[in-house]
Design an enzyme around this catalytic site. Structure first.
Site, PDB file in Angstrom:
ATOM      1  N   GLN A  51      12.391  20.176  23.888  1.00 43.36           N
ATOM      2  CA  GLN A  51      11.627  20.510  25.099  1.00 43.36           C
ATOM      3  C   GLN A  51      10.694  21.705  24.894  1.00 43.36           C
ATOM      4  O   GLN A  51       9.846  21.969  25.743  1.00 43.36           O
ATOM      5  CB  GLN A  51      12.576  20.816  26.269  1.00 43.36           C
ATOM      6  CG  GLN A  51      13.343  19.594  26.744  1.00 43.36           C
ATOM      7  CD  GLN A  51      14.228  19.959  27.913  1.00 43.36           C
ATOM      8  OE1 GLN A  51      15.313  20.475  27.724  1.00 43.36           O
ATOM      9  NE2 GLN A  51      13.746  19.732  29.125  1.00 43.36           N
ATOM     10  N   LEU A  89      13.780  19.966  33.248  1.00 45.28           N
ATOM     11  CA  LEU A  89      12.605  20.840  33.257  1.00 45.28           C
ATOM     12  C   LEU A  89      11.363  20.142  32.701  1.00 45.28           C
ATOM     13  O   LEU A  89      10.246  20.572  32.979  1.00 45.28           O
ATOM     14  CB  LEU A  89      12.888  22.126  32.467  1.00 45.28           C
ATOM     15  CG  LEU A  89      13.943  23.056  33.085  1.00 45.28           C
ATOM     16  CD1 LEU A  89      14.168  24.264  32.180  1.00 45.28           C
ATOM     17  CD2 LEU A  89      13.543  23.506  34.482  1.00 45.28           C
ATOM     18  N   HIS A 130      23.531  15.924  29.242  1.00 39.83           N
ATOM     19  CA  HIS A 130      22.077  15.826  29.417  1.00 39.83           C
ATOM     20  C   HIS A 130      21.345  16.442  28.228  1.00 39.83           C
ATOM     21  O   HIS A 130      20.417  15.848  27.661  1.00 39.83           O
ATOM     22  CB  HIS A 130      21.689  16.526  30.730  1.00 39.83           C
ATOM     23  CG  HIS A 130      20.218  16.557  31.005  1.00 39.83           C
ATOM     24  ND1 HIS A 130      19.631  15.820  32.008  1.00 39.83           N
ATOM     25  CD2 HIS A 130      19.210  17.238  30.398  1.00 39.83           C
ATOM     26  CE1 HIS A 130      18.319  16.050  31.999  1.00 39.83           C
ATOM     27  NE2 HIS A 130      18.041  16.909  31.046  1.00 39.83           N
ATOM     28  N   GLU A 131      21.778  17.646  27.835  1.00 40.93           N
ATOM     29  CA  GLU A 131      21.085  18.346  26.741  1.00 40.93           C
ATOM     30  C   GLU A 131      21.339  17.665  25.395  1.00 40.93           C
ATOM     31  O   GLU A 131      20.431  17.574  24.571  1.00 40.93           O
ATOM     32  CB  GLU A 131      21.490  19.827  26.691  1.00 40.93           C
ATOM     33  CG  GLU A 131      21.203  20.614  27.961  1.00 40.93           C
ATOM     34  CD  GLU A 131      19.792  20.436  28.513  1.00 40.93           C
ATOM     35  OE1 GLU A 131      18.846  20.210  27.732  1.00 40.93           O
ATOM     36  OE2 GLU A 131      19.641  20.507  29.754  1.00 40.93           O
ATOM     37  N   HIS A 134      19.044  14.825  24.854  1.00 36.32           N
ATOM     38  CA  HIS A 134      17.701  15.229  24.401  1.00 36.32           C
ATOM     39  C   HIS A 134      17.613  15.236  22.880  1.00 36.32           C
ATOM     40  O   HIS A 134      16.577  14.919  22.308  1.00 36.32           O
ATOM     41  CB  HIS A 134      17.356  16.636  24.906  1.00 36.32           C
ATOM     42  CG  HIS A 134      16.737  16.678  26.275  1.00 36.32           C
ATOM     43  ND1 HIS A 134      15.539  16.077  26.573  1.00 36.32           N
ATOM     44  CD2 HIS A 134      17.140  17.276  27.420  1.00 36.32           C
ATOM     45  CE1 HIS A 134      15.229  16.306  27.843  1.00 36.32           C
ATOM     46  NE2 HIS A 134      16.193  17.024  28.394  1.00 36.32           N
TER      47      HIS A 134
HETATM   48 CO    CO Z   1      16.323  17.741  30.295  1.00 34.34          CO
END
Ligand code: CO
Length: 159
Positions: A51, A89, A130-131, A134
């Site tokens: 991210q 985000l 969630h992370e 990614h």
């Molecule tokens: Co995210």
């Protein structure tokens, strides 16, 4: 420490798999510190390296109980199920209904390469999952059962 730009939806980097960290050097420490600052400034509870444009297996999480830095994290146990609203985000203003384990146990390394395990329940388990997704190039929108409509987002904000 410095703020980094958060990659937004539509950038291909969010769909790429990250490589393991092999060097536990100053550069990694700076990345972790920048990610924590960037996450806090954006009022997030988690941020993964892709991210901020870095395809490495690095994550920061803070659900309000203190900063957790995860390098090369892996889920080693999970149980239960929770279904709830989730945001990201990289997808500002969007929310989706996602089912996650209610408990996860992770193995990871710290910024010095030391291995540790950590457990999370409820929101922390959701943030970890969630992370970690990614790092595989998976974003919540790929697995959401339903994306909230503007009306549903209004309702959620009233609660
Ligand atoms: Co995210």
């Amino acid at each position: 420490m410095a703020l980094r730009n958060i990659v937004k939806e539509g950038d291909d980097i969010l769909n790429k798999k990250c490589r393991p960290v092999t060097k536990f050097d100053k550069k990694l420490a700076v990345l972790l510190e920048d990610m924590a600052e960037t996450m806090r400034k954006a009022n997030g509870v988690g941020l993964a390296a892709p991210q901020v444009g870095i395809l490495r297996r690095v994550v920061v999480v803070d659900i309000g109980e203190g900063l957790i830095e995860l390098v090369n994290p892996k889920i080693i146990a999970f149980s239960g199920e929770q279904t709830g609203n989730e945001g990201c985000l990289s997808f500002p203003g969007q929310w989706g209904v996602v089912t996650r384990p209610d408990y996860v146990k992770l193995k990871a390394q710290d910024r010095n390469g030391e291995e540790f395990t950590i457990e999370g329940k409820e929101l922390l388990a959701r943030a970890f999952c969630h992370e970690l997704d990614h790092l595989e190039g998976v974003v919540f929108k790929n697995i959401a059962e339903h994306m909230l409509t503007p009306e549903e987002i209004d309702e959620m904000n009233k609660e």
